[in-house]
Design an enzyme around this catalytic site. Structure first.
Site, PDB file in Angstrom:
ATOM      1  CB  ALA A  15      -0.911   0.003   1.233  1.00  0.00           C
TER       2      ALA A  15
ATOM      3  CB  ALA B 216       2.746   0.020   3.665  1.00  0.00           C
TER       4      ALA B 216
ATOM      5  CE1 TYR C 270      -1.039  -9.197   0.384  1.00  0.00           C
ATOM      6  CE2 TYR C 270      -3.349  -9.755   0.728  1.00  0.00           C
ATOM      7  CZ  TYR C 270      -2.383  -8.911   0.209  1.00  0.00           C
ATOM      8  OH  TYR C 270      -2.759  -7.790  -0.478  1.00  0.00           O
TER       9      TYR C 270
ATOM     10  CG  LEU D  54      -4.132  -6.179   3.580  1.00  0.00           C
ATOM     11  CD1 LEU D  54      -4.562  -7.604   3.920  1.00  0.00           C
ATOM     12  CD2 LEU D  54      -3.533  -6.114   2.179  1.00  0.00           C
TER      13      LEU D  54
ATOM     14  CG  HIS E 255      -8.145  -3.801   8.424  1.00  0.00           C
ATOM     15  ND1 HIS E 255      -8.350  -2.497   8.823  1.00  0.00           N
ATOM     16  CD2 HIS E 255      -7.335  -3.739   7.333  1.00  0.00           C
ATOM     17  CE1 HIS E 255      -7.694  -1.687   8.018  1.00  0.00           C
ATOM     18  NE2 HIS E 255      -7.077  -2.410   7.101  1.00  0.00           N
TER      19      HIS E 255
ATOM     20  CE  LYS F  61      -4.943   5.498  12.217  1.00  0.00           C
ATOM     21  NZ  LYS F  61      -3.898   4.783  11.530  1.00  0.00           N
TER      22      LYS F  61
ATOM     23  NE  ARG G  40      -7.460   7.343   2.666  1.00  0.00           N
ATOM     24  CZ  ARG G  40      -6.395   6.804   2.097  1.00  0.00           C
ATOM     25  NH1 ARG G  40      -6.406   6.536   0.790  1.00  0.00           N
ATOM     26  NH2 ARG G  40      -5.329   6.498   2.808  1.00  0.00           N
TER      27      ARG G  40
ATOM     28  CG  ASP H 248      -9.655   7.512   5.634  1.00  0.00           C
ATOM     29  OD1 ASP H 248      -8.783   6.640   5.796  1.00  0.00           O
ATOM     30  OD2 ASP H 248      -9.423   8.603   5.076  1.00  0.00           O
TER      31      ASP H 248
END
Length: 324
Positions: free
Chosen positions: A12, A15, A58, A74, A79, A97, A165, A177
């Site tokens: 991501a 990340a 993964y 992710l 999650h 989160k 999002r 978000d």
């Protein structure tokens, strides 16, 4: 202290830009593996972590015996699934989160954490930042007298239909978000829980783009009024204010220090000079990883648990149920 080898599930952008470098820079931690099938995306991580091992799935990363902890960035709807899988694979977990889409889902993660003997938590990094620890201390000490009102604004403008999002199927929207900041920050610093809420929600494509929450919260010292605005369609703005009988505490860059602005918290009281504390260059992502490692290696206290995350998700659930 032995270095903790970390792996990341997915390449991501967040990340790559923030958490990957933070893991690699944190004392006692090393970014050792990444799961992605994209050589191009992997290269961005290899640029700052040259010895990085790249897995093409993964599951392959979770099966790597050299990896002790995983970070999960992710989409929101994945999650719970991958946190549970990582725990079952014997890994400690730091998951972005919101860690779940409903509070009850976190109960399954708490059970999985306890059964595995591993540590798992939500990546709520602001509680590691000294500005929030100071705000909490001032509130505990009664520096502004009786807390009577808290208000939060967090907004940015993102209308890209391809961004996760803005997609309902990936758990998009301003509430999951950035509502986690607007709600958790007050729960954490004032040690308070919602007592009565009302929400006005505007949506596009089944995703909330503006939410205004008003109502009351309560802690051991009593109740106070509360207001929060989150939006993904407004000019960038973020601010948190705690207003009391004898003063106020203001955080002018509460959530994205070093990106939105410099972290600064101000204590204002009548008849006294303002107390302004600034924290240039403090990286709360690095502090979060170091705290995670110390908790596992040394048993040091960790300021944000799955139980804390559940409390915020319960508040998110309440906001949605309180729409008027």
């Amino acid at each position: 202290m032995d270095v903790m080898n970390w792996g990341i599930l997915g390449a991501a952008n967040f990340a790559r830009q923030h958490m990957g470098p933070a893991i690699h820079a944190a004392r006692g931690a090393r970014l050792a593996a990444l799961a992605t099938s994209s050589a191009e995306k992997a290269q961005h991580f290899i640029n700052f972590a040259p010895d990085l091992k790249v897995h093409d799935s993964y599951d392959a990363l979770l099966a790597d015996p050299e990896i002790e902890a995983v970070y999960i960035p992710l989409p929101n709807t994945l999650h719970v699934e991958w946190t549970a899988k990582a725990l079952a694979a014997g890994k400690h977990v730091l998951c972005e989160k919101p860690i779940a889409m409903q509070a009850e889902e976190i109960d399954t993660l708490i059970a999985a954490r306890d059964a595995s003997g591993k540590f798992a938590t939500e990546a709520y990094m602001i509680v590691h930042h000294p500005q929030w620890q100071l705000a909490r201390q001032w509130l505990d000490e009664g520096q502004i007298g009786e807390l009577r009102h808290a208000d939060v604004v967090f907004s940015f403008n993102n209308s890209d239909p391809e961004n996760i999002r803005n997609k309902p199927e990936t758990g998009g929207g301003s509430i999951p978000d950035i509502g986690v900041y607007a709600y958790s920050s007050v729960r954490y610093s004032a040690r308070a829980e919602p007592r009565d809420l009302r929400a006005i929600i505007h949506r596009e494509n089944a995703v909330d783009t503006f939410t205004q929450v008003t109502g009351a919260m309560e802690n051991a010292k009593g109740a106070f009024t509360y207001s929060a605005i989150t939006s993904t369609r407004l000019h960038p703005r973020q601010e948190v204010t705690f207003q009391g009988s004898d003063g106020l505490i203001r955080l002018s860059c509460p959530f994205n220090p070093n990106v939105f602005d410099q972290a600064e918290v101000t204590l204002i009281r009548a008849g006294k000079p303002d107390c302004v504390q600034r924290f240039p260059g403090v990286n709360h992502y690095v502090l979060q990883v170091e705290s995670f490692v110390r908790h596992i290696r040394e048993g040091a206290p960790y300021p944000w648990t799955l139980e804390d995350a559940r409390g915020t998700q319960a508040m998110i659930d309440l906001v949605r149920a309180s729409e008027i």
